[in-house]
Design a protein around this motif. Structure first.
Motif, mmCIF file in Angstrom:
data_model
loop_
_atom_site.group_PDB
_atom_site.id
_atom_site.type_symbol
_atom_site.label_atom_id
_atom_site.label_comp_id
_atom_site.label_asym_id
_atom_site.label_seq_id
_atom_site.Cartn_x
_atom_site.Cartn_y
_atom_site.Cartn_z
ATOM 1 N N MET A 103 25.154 -16.615 36.584
ATOM 2 C CA MET A 103 23.703 -16.648 36.466
ATOM 3 C C MET A 103 23.139 -15.349 35.897
ATOM 4 O O MET A 103 21.998 -15.325 35.498
ATOM 5 C CB MET A 103 23.068 -16.906 37.834
ATOM 6 N N ALA A 104 23.961 -14.295 35.810
ATOM 7 C CA ALA A 104 23.468 -13.024 35.281
ATOM 8 C C ALA A 104 23.079 -13.162 33.812
ATOM 9 O O ALA A 104 22.204 -12.460 33.331
ATOM 10 C CB ALA A 104 24.520 -11.937 35.451
ATOM 11 N N GLY A 105 23.719 -14.061 33.066
ATOM 12 C CA GLY A 105 23.442 -14.246 31.654
ATOM 13 C C GLY A 105 22.328 -15.237 31.398
ATOM 14 O O GLY A 105 22.086 -15.608 30.261
ATOM 15 N N GLU A 106 21.658 -15.698 32.426
ATOM 16 C CA GLU A 106 20.625 -16.711 32.243
ATOM 17 C C GLU A 106 19.301 -16.245 32.824
ATOM 18 O O GLU A 106 19.250 -15.518 33.805
ATOM 19 C CB GLU A 106 21.031 -18.004 32.941
ATOM 20 N N SER A 107 18.207 -16.649 32.193
ATOM 21 C CA SER A 107 16.900 -16.443 32.794
ATOM 22 C C SER A 107 16.647 -17.665 33.673
ATOM 23 O O SER A 107 17.501 -18.527 33.805
ATOM 24 C CB SER A 107 15.826 -16.314 31.709
ATOM 25 N N GLY A 108 15.486 -17.764 34.221
ATOM 26 C CA GLY A 108 15.189 -18.906 35.058
ATOM 27 C C GLY A 108 15.078 -20.202 34.286
ATOM 28 O O GLY A 108 15.243 -21.286 34.827
ATOM 29 N N TYR A 167 16.016 -20.534 30.436
ATOM 30 C CA TYR A 167 16.915 -20.671 29.303
ATOM 31 C C TYR A 167 18.291 -20.073 29.584
ATOM 32 O O TYR A 167 18.412 -19.081 30.295
ATOM 33 C CB TYR A 167 16.344 -19.959 28.067
ATOM 34 N N THR A 168 19.297 -20.642 28.959
ATOM 35 C CA THR A 168 20.633 -20.054 29.029
ATOM 36 C C THR A 168 20.705 -18.919 28.003
ATOM 37 O O THR A 168 19.856 -18.798 27.119
ATOM 38 C CB THR A 168 21.732 -21.086 28.712
ATOM 39 N N LYS A 169 21.752 -18.122 28.089
ATOM 40 C CA LYS A 169 21.942 -17.012 27.163
ATOM 41 C C LYS A 169 22.059 -17.534 25.722
ATOM 42 O O LYS A 169 21.482 -16.963 24.802
ATOM 43 C CB LYS A 169 23.188 -16.222 27.542
ATOM 44 N N GLU A 191 19.601 -16.666 22.521
ATOM 45 C CA GLU A 191 20.116 -16.139 21.254
ATOM 46 C C GLU A 191 19.672 -17.006 20.082
ATOM 47 O O GLU A 191 19.326 -16.499 19.015
ATOM 48 C CB GLU A 191 21.640 -16.032 21.305
ATOM 49 N N GLN A 192 19.662 -18.317 20.280
ATOM 50 C CA GLN A 192 19.215 -19.230 19.226
ATOM 51 C C GLN A 192 17.727 -19.041 18.933
ATOM 52 O O GLN A 192 17.312 -19.020 17.771
ATOM 53 C CB GLN A 192 19.509 -20.687 19.607
ATOM 54 N N ILE A 193 16.928 -18.876 19.958
ATOM 55 C CA ILE A 193 15.494 -18.625 19.782
ATOM 56 C C ILE A 193 15.287 -17.307 19.036
ATOM 57 O O ILE A 193 14.458 -17.219 18.128
ATOM 58 C CB ILE A 193 14.758 -18.622 21.142
ATOM 59 N N ASP A 194 16.075 -16.285 19.383
ATOM 60 C CA ASP A 194 15.987 -14.994 18.702
ATOM 61 C C ASP A 194 16.325 -15.133 17.219
ATOM 62 O O ASP A 194 15.647 -14.577 16.361
ATOM 63 C CB ASP A 194 16.918 -13.974 19.366
ATOM 64 N N LYS A 195 17.362 -15.909 16.899
ATOM 65 C CA LYS A 195 17.742 -16.140 15.501
ATOM 66 C C LYS A 195 16.624 -16.862 14.751
ATOM 67 O O LYS A 195 16.317 -16.537 13.609
ATOM 68 C CB LYS A 195 19.026 -16.964 15.421
#
Length: 153
Positions: A1-6, A8-10, A14-18
């Protein structure tokens, strides 16, 4: 769960950032075609358009190339040049421009194999050499080899 927000997944983040980066900066690079022959520049520009390059410009000599590069200060430029440019050759053009533009990469197009140029390409990560006739796959391989992407998110 450290790689996830409440929410979205990591991977989703990353896809949204791209996607946001693509919306703001596009593909993030420009191809500059340098050749003294108009028909060869046109042919290569049409091929670039066909494979999905969104930003490309052309020049027919060193001075015009400098003018074009002044409009792209981010140094995310790929130059595709002929070896024979009249007073200057393609290798000299690239190395001269690389002194001023640190992120610049280049592809030199030649008509027949040249061991010396191929050696330069083997030891230099920012220069590639391709023999004519150049295929779409060769251009894509060079573009991706320099770390640029033709994909749209």
């Amino acid at each position: 769960m450290a790689g996830e927000s409440g929410i979205y997944t990591k991977d989703q983040l990353e896809q949204i950032d791209k996607q946001l980066s693509y919306m703001v900066y596009g593909q993030g690079f420009t191809v500059c075609v340098v050749d003294t022959r108009h028909t060869r520049r046109r042919t290569l520009m049409n091929t670039l358009k066909k494979i999905g390059v969104e930003s490309f410009v052309e020049a027919d000599n060193y001075d015009k190339t400098l003018t074009v590069l002044s409009e792209h200060p981010d140094d995310k430029i790929l130059i595709i040049t002929d070896i024979d440019l009249g007073k200057i050759n393609g290798l000299r053009l690239l190395t001269g421009l690389m002194l001023k533009h640190k992120g610049l990469c280049g592809v030199i197009l030649i008509d027949e194999p040249n061991k010396k140029l191929e050696h330069v390409a083997a030891v230099t990560k920012n220069i590639d050499v391709k023999c004519r006739p150049i295929q779409e796959e060769d251009i894509i391989k060079s573009i991706e080899g320099f770390g640029f992407s033709l994909e749209t998110p």
